[in-house]
Design a protein around this motif. Structure first.
Motif, PDB file in Angstrom:
ATOM      1  N   VAL A  79      34.362  34.394  37.153  1.00 21.05           N
ATOM      2  CA  VAL A  79      34.535  34.703  38.583  1.00 21.05           C
ATOM      3  C   VAL A  79      34.794  36.195  38.772  1.00 21.05           C
ATOM      4  O   VAL A  79      34.181  36.842  39.642  1.00 21.05           O
ATOM      5  CB  VAL A  79      35.690  33.870  39.189  1.00 21.05           C
ATOM      6  N   PHE A  80      35.692  36.766  37.960  1.00 18.50           N
ATOM      7  CA  PHE A  80      36.000  38.192  38.061  1.00 18.50           C
ATOM      8  C   PHE A  80      34.756  39.041  37.798  1.00 18.50           C
ATOM      9  O   PHE A  80      34.487  40.020  38.505  1.00 18.50           O
ATOM     10  CB  PHE A  80      37.113  38.554  37.079  1.00 18.50           C
ATOM     11  N   THR A  81      33.970  38.659  36.795  1.00 16.28           N
ATOM     12  CA  THR A  81      32.733  39.374  36.467  1.00 16.28           C
ATOM     13  C   THR A  81      31.771  39.361  37.646  1.00 16.28           C
ATOM     14  O   THR A  81      31.171  40.390  37.991  1.00 16.28           O
ATOM     15  CB  THR A  81      32.052  38.750  35.231  1.00 16.28           C
ATOM     16  N   ASN A  82      31.629  38.217  38.285  1.00 16.72           N
ATOM     17  CA  ASN A  82      30.701  38.110  39.419  1.00 16.72           C
ATOM     18  C   ASN A  82      31.180  38.896  40.630  1.00 16.72           C
ATOM     19  O   ASN A  82      30.356  39.441  41.375  1.00 16.72           O
ATOM     20  CB  ASN A  82      30.488  36.635  39.785  1.00 16.72           C
ATOM     21  N   LEU A  83      32.487  38.972  40.830  1.00 20.13           N
ATOM     22  CA  LEU A  83      33.007  39.809  41.921  1.00 20.13           C
ATOM     23  C   LEU A  83      32.623  41.270  41.696  1.00 20.13           C
ATOM     24  O   LEU A  83      32.250  41.980  42.637  1.00 20.13           O
ATOM     25  CB  LEU A  83      34.528  39.668  42.012  1.00 20.13           C
ATOM     26  N   CYS A  84      32.697  41.698  40.428  1.00 21.81           N
ATOM     27  CA  CYS A  84      32.302  43.075  40.094  1.00 21.81           C
ATOM     28  C   CYS A  84      30.808  43.291  40.331  1.00 21.81           C
ATOM     29  O   CYS A  84      30.396  44.319  40.871  1.00 21.81           O
ATOM     30  CB  CYS A  84      32.630  43.379  38.630  1.00 21.81           C
ATOM     31  N   PHE A 104      33.867  49.363  41.326  1.00 26.43           N
ATOM     32  CA  PHE A 104      33.342  48.067  40.867  1.00 26.43           C
ATOM     33  C   PHE A 104      32.729  48.151  39.475  1.00 26.43           C
ATOM     34  O   PHE A 104      32.885  47.237  38.669  1.00 26.43           O
ATOM     35  CB  PHE A 104      32.324  47.530  41.885  1.00 26.43           C
ATOM     36  N   SER A 105      32.024  49.248  39.171  1.00 23.43           N
ATOM     37  CA  SER A 105      31.435  49.371  37.834  1.00 23.43           C
ATOM     38  C   SER A 105      32.521  49.572  36.779  1.00 23.43           C
ATOM     39  O   SER A 105      32.385  49.096  35.643  1.00 23.43           O
ATOM     40  CB  SER A 105      30.409  50.509  37.787  1.00 23.43           C
ATOM     41  N   THR A 106      33.630  50.238  37.153  1.00 27.07           N
ATOM     42  CA  THR A 106      34.760  50.382  36.226  1.00 27.07           C
ATOM     43  C   THR A 106      35.435  49.038  35.993  1.00 27.07           C
ATOM     44  O   THR A 106      35.785  48.691  34.857  1.00 27.07           O
ATOM     45  CB  THR A 106      35.781  51.396  36.782  1.00 27.07           C
ATOM     46  N   LEU A 107      35.617  48.278  37.065  1.00 24.96           N
ATOM     47  CA  LEU A 107      36.197  46.935  36.923  1.00 24.96           C
ATOM     48  C   LEU A 107      35.329  46.054  36.041  1.00 24.96           C
ATOM     49  O   LEU A 107      35.842  45.221  35.279  1.00 24.96           O
ATOM     50  CB  LEU A 107      36.383  46.290  38.305  1.00 24.96           C
ATOM     51  N   PHE A 108      33.988  46.255  36.129  1.00 24.55           N
ATOM     52  CA  PHE A 108      33.100  45.469  35.272  1.00 24.55           C
ATOM     53  C   PHE A 108      33.359  45.784  33.796  1.00 24.55           C
ATOM     54  O   PHE A 108      33.279  44.888  32.949  1.00 24.55           O
ATOM     55  CB  PHE A 108      31.627  45.727  35.603  1.00 24.55           C
ATOM     56  N   LEU A 109      33.627  47.048  33.474  1.00 22.69           N
ATOM     57  CA  LEU A 109      33.943  47.392  32.079  1.00 22.69           C
ATOM     58  C   LEU A 109      35.144  46.581  31.592  1.00 22.69           C
ATOM     59  O   LEU A 109      35.133  46.055  30.476  1.00 22.69           O
ATOM     60  CB  LEU A 109      34.237  48.888  31.956  1.00 22.69           C
ATOM     61  N   PHE A 110      36.158  46.444  32.448  1.00 27.26           N
ATOM     62  CA  PHE A 110      37.324  45.647  32.068  1.00 27.26           C
ATOM     63  C   PHE A 110      36.963  44.165  31.925  1.00 27.26           C
ATOM     64  O   PHE A 110      37.502  43.468  31.051  1.00 27.26           O
ATOM     65  CB  PHE A 110      38.452  45.834  33.079  1.00 27.26           C
ATOM     66  N   TYR A 113      35.419  43.842  28.527  1.00 26.72           N
ATOM     67  CA  TYR A 113      36.459  43.870  27.493  1.00 26.72           C
ATOM     68  C   TYR A 113      37.177  42.520  27.428  1.00 26.72           C
ATOM     69  O   TYR A 113      37.510  42.040  26.344  1.00 26.72           O
ATOM     70  CB  TYR A 113      37.507  44.950  27.795  1.00 26.72           C
ATOM     71  N   TRP A 114      37.414  41.952  28.602  1.00 25.87           N
ATOM     72  CA  TRP A 114      38.111  40.663  28.691  1.00 25.87           C
ATOM     73  C   TRP A 114      37.301  39.587  27.969  1.00 25.87           C
ATOM     74  O   TRP A 114      37.841  38.799  27.198  1.00 25.87           O
ATOM     75  CB  TRP A 114      38.319  40.318  30.167  1.00 25.87           C
ATOM     76  N   PHE A 115      35.987  39.573  28.223  1.00 31.40           N
ATOM     77  CA  PHE A 115      35.152  38.563  27.562  1.00 31.40           C
ATOM     78  C   PHE A 115      35.106  38.793  26.050  1.00 31.40           C
ATOM     79  O   PHE A 115      35.188  37.837  25.269  1.00 31.40           O
ATOM     80  CB  PHE A 115      33.723  38.564  28.118  1.00 31.40           C
ATOM     81  N   ALA A 116      34.960  40.045  25.612  1.00 27.96           N
ATOM     82  CA  ALA A 116      34.908  40.343  24.175  1.00 27.96           C
ATOM     83  C   ALA A 116      36.201  39.900  23.496  1.00 27.96           C
ATOM     84  O   ALA A 116      36.177  39.284  22.415  1.00 27.96           O
ATOM     85  CB  ALA A 116      34.668  41.834  23.953  1.00 27.96           C
ATOM     86  N   TRP A 117      37.336  40.212  24.120  1.00 29.88           N
ATOM     87  CA  TRP A 117      38.641  39.773  23.586  1.00 29.88           C
ATOM     88  C   TRP A 117      38.714  38.255  23.511  1.00 29.88           C
ATOM     89  O   TRP A 117      39.136  37.685  22.498  1.00 29.88           O
ATOM     90  CB  TRP A 117      39.761  40.314  24.485  1.00 29.88           C
ATOM     91  N   PHE A 118      38.293  37.603  24.593  1.00 27.19           N
ATOM     92  CA  PHE A 118      38.325  36.137  24.665  1.00 27.19           C
ATOM     93  C   PHE A 118      37.504  35.515  23.542  1.00 27.19           C
ATOM     94  O   PHE A 118      37.958  34.595  22.849  1.00 27.19           O
ATOM     95  CB  PHE A 118      37.779  35.706  26.034  1.00 27.19           C
ATOM     96  N   ALA A 119      36.290  36.034  23.331  1.00 27.43           N
ATOM     97  CA  ALA A 119      35.397  35.468  22.327  1.00 27.43           C
ATOM     98  C   ALA A 119      35.952  35.655  20.911  1.00 27.43           C
ATOM     99  O   ALA A 119      35.957  34.718  20.102  1.00 27.43           O
ATOM    100  CB  ALA A 119      34.008  36.104  22.434  1.00 27.43           C
ATOM    101  N   SER A 146      29.487  50.826  23.802  1.00 24.51           N
ATOM    102  CA  SER A 146      28.581  51.340  24.843  1.00 24.51           C
ATOM    103  C   SER A 146      29.349  51.862  26.048  1.00 24.51           C
ATOM    104  O   SER A 146      28.897  52.773  26.749  1.00 24.51           O
ATOM    105  CB  SER A 146      27.588  50.255  25.278  1.00 24.51           C
ATOM    106  N   SER A 147      30.532  51.287  26.298  1.00 20.55           N
ATOM    107  CA  SER A 147      31.300  51.672  27.487  1.00 20.55           C
ATOM    108  C   SER A 147      31.862  53.091  27.394  1.00 20.55           C
ATOM    109  O   SER A 147      32.329  53.635  28.396  1.00 20.55           O
ATOM    110  CB  SER A 147      32.449  50.677  27.714  1.00 20.55           C
TER     111      SER A 147
END
Length: 403
Positions: A79-84, A104-110, A113-119, A146-147
Motif C-alpha cells: 500500500v505504501f509503495t502504491n501511494l508513492c 514521492f520519489s524519495t519516499l519510494f526509495l524508503f 528499502y522496506w521491501f528489501a529488508w522484509f525479504a 542503485s538508490s
C-alpha cells in the motif's frame, strides 16, 4: 491475499506507461499543451517503479515469502509503495522534478528499502541455501545500491547544478544498477527457482564461476555509463573488461541451461517459452552492443545520437525484462497471456525498434530519412496501449468476472 489483484495494479501502470509513450511520440507530430520532459519523467518512473518493480516484488513474495506468515506486513509495504507511485504519477506530469515529485520519489526509495529488508529478514530457512535465493538476495542489494544515484542527484543539484557531468552520471548510475543488477538478476533468480522446482541440479563450481563473472560484469560495466564525458583511458579498459566478463557469464549460463530447455518449455508453456527465447536472443544483442560501447568511437557515437541509447534501453526493458517477467507471471498463474496480446505486443516492439534504430543509422551513415517518420512511429506506438489494454482487460475479467 490475492496476489493477482496486486498484479492488476501493476498492469494498470503498464497501460498508463504505454499511453504516455504514445503521448511522447505525438509531441513530434503536433503541438501539445504539455511539457515533454515532465511527461517523460512520469513515463520512465511509472515504467520502472510502477510496472516492473511491482511485478518483480510480487513474484518474489509469492515464490519465497508467502510461507513467512507475514501477509499484513507485506500488505502495508504494498500500500505504501502504491501511494508513492500514484504520487509520482500525479506530480511528475505537472511539475517535473520539483518539491512534491521529489518527496514521492524519495519516499519510494524508503519503500524499496522496506521491501528489501522484509525479504532478507523473513526468508524461510529452507530457501537460504538455494542458488535461486542467492541471486534474488544479490538483486535486492543492487536495488539498494542503485538508490545512491537518486540520493546523489540532490547533492549535485544543490552544489554543482544540472549542467554538471555528475548530474547525468548519477542518473546513468541509477539506471545501470536497476536493469543490469536488480531487474535482470532477480529474473535469473526466478528462472533458477523454476528449474530447481523441477529437480534439476547444477554443477556447484560452474554456478560459482557464473555468479562471479555475472557480478564482476554488473559492478564494473557501470564505467560504461561514464564514457560520454571522455574519462581517462583506464575507465574504458575497466568497462571493456567488465563487458567481456558479463558476456562470459551469459555464455556459461547458456551451457548451464542448454540441456534443460525442454524441461523449461514444458514447465512454462509454449507462449511463455517463446517470450523467454526472444529475451535470450535479445540478451545476446544487448551484450554485444554493450561490448562495442566500451570503444571510444562507439561511446561518442551513442552520446551524439540519442536514438541508439533509446533503442538500446527499449530493447532491454521491453524485449528482455518485460517479456521474461510476463513469462514468469504466467508460469506462477498470476496473469493470463492471451494470444492477441502476444501478437500485438511483439509487432509494436519489433516495428518501433526497427524505426528507432533506422533513424540512428540514417543520421550516422547519411541514409535517406523520410519526412513521415515521426507520424509513422506514433501510429505504430499506438499498438502498445492496444496490446496492454487487451492484457489488462483479460486479466481484470478473469479476476472479477470469472466464477
Amino acid at each position: 491475499m490475492n496476489l493477482r489483484k496486486h498484479i492488476a495494479f501493476a498492469l494498470f501502470y503498464f497501460l498508463l506507461v504505454a499511453l504516455m509513450g504514445v503521448l511522447l511520440r505525438l509531441f513530434f507530430v503536433t503541438p501539445l499543451p504539455l511539457n515533454y520532459k515532465y511527461i517523460l519523467h512520469a513515463h520512465s518512473h511509472t515504467a520502472l517503479l510502477g510496472w516492473i518493480y511491482l511485478g518483480l516484488t510480487t513474484l518474489i513474495f509469492k515464490i519465497f515469502l508467502s510461507e513467512a506468515q507475514k501477509p499484513k506486513l507485506y500488505q502495508r509495504i504494498f500500500v505504501f509503495t502504491n501511494l508513492c507511485i500514484v504520487g509520482m504519477l500525479i506530480t511528475f506530469p505537472i511539475q517535473g522534478y520539483a518539491l512534491y515529485s521529489i518527496i514521492f520519489s524519495t519516499l519510494f526509495l524508503f519503500a524499496s528499502y522496506w521491501f528489501a529488508w522484509f525479504a532478507i529478514k523473513y526468508i524461510p530457512q529452507h530457501f537460504k541455501k538455494r542458488f535461486s535465493w542467492k541471486l534474488i538476495k544479490t538483486a535486492l542489494w543492487y536495488l539498494v545500491i542503485s538508490s545512491v544515484g537518486p540520493w546523489a542527484i540532490g547533492g549535485v543539484m544543490a552544489t554543482l547544478g544540472p549542467g554538471s557531468i555528475w548530474y547525468k552520471s548519477s542518473i546513468y548510475f541509477y539506471l545501470h544498477f536497476q536493469y543490469n543488477g536488480w531487474f535482470i538478476i532477480a529474473l535469473l533468480g526466478v528462472l533458477f527457482y523454476v528449474l530447481e522446482g523441477k529437480g534439476i541440479q547444477f554443477n556447484t563450481e560452474k554456478l560459482k564461476s557464473f555468479f562471479l563473472l555475472l557480478n564482476v560484469g554488473v559492478l564494473f560495466t557501470v564505467f560504461l555509463s561514464f564514457l560520454w564525458f571522455v574519462p581517462p583511458t583506464a575507465i574504458y579498459i575497466l568497462g571493456l573488461a567488465a563487458a567481456v566478463a558479463q558476456l562470459l557469464a551469459f555464455y556459461e549460463l547458456y551451457f548451464l541451461l542448454k540441456t534443460h530447455f525442454s524441461v523449461l518449455k514444458t514447465a512454462v508453456g509454449k507462449n511463455a517459452f517463446f517470450f523467454l527465447k526472444i529475451a535470450g536472443i535479445l540478451m545476446v544483442s544487448k551484450l554485444i552492443m554493450q561490448l562495442f560501447s566500451a570503444f571510444p568511437y562507439v561511446a561518442d557515437l551513442a552520446y551524439q545520437l540519442k536514438d541508439f541509447v533509446i533503442g538500446y534501453l527499449h530493447l532491454v526493458f521491453l524485449g528482455i525484462v518485460i517479456t521474461t517477467m510476463l513469462a514468469f507471471l504466467k508460469y506462477f498463474k498470476l496473469i493470463t497471456l492471451p494470444n492477441s496480446f502476444l501478437r500485438l505486443f511483439l509487432f509494436a516492439f519489433a516495428s518501433t525498434e526497427l524505426l528507432i534504430f533506422y533513424k540512428a543509422f540514417a543520421l550516422w551513415l547519411g541514409l535517406p530519412f523520410f519526412s513521415e517518420y515521426y507520424l509513422l512511429i506514433a501510429i505504430l506506438s499506438c499498438t502498445f496501449p492496444v496490446a496492454v489494454g487487451v492484457l489488462f482487460l483479460k486479466n481484470l475479467k478473469n479476476l472479477y468476472l470469472t466464477p
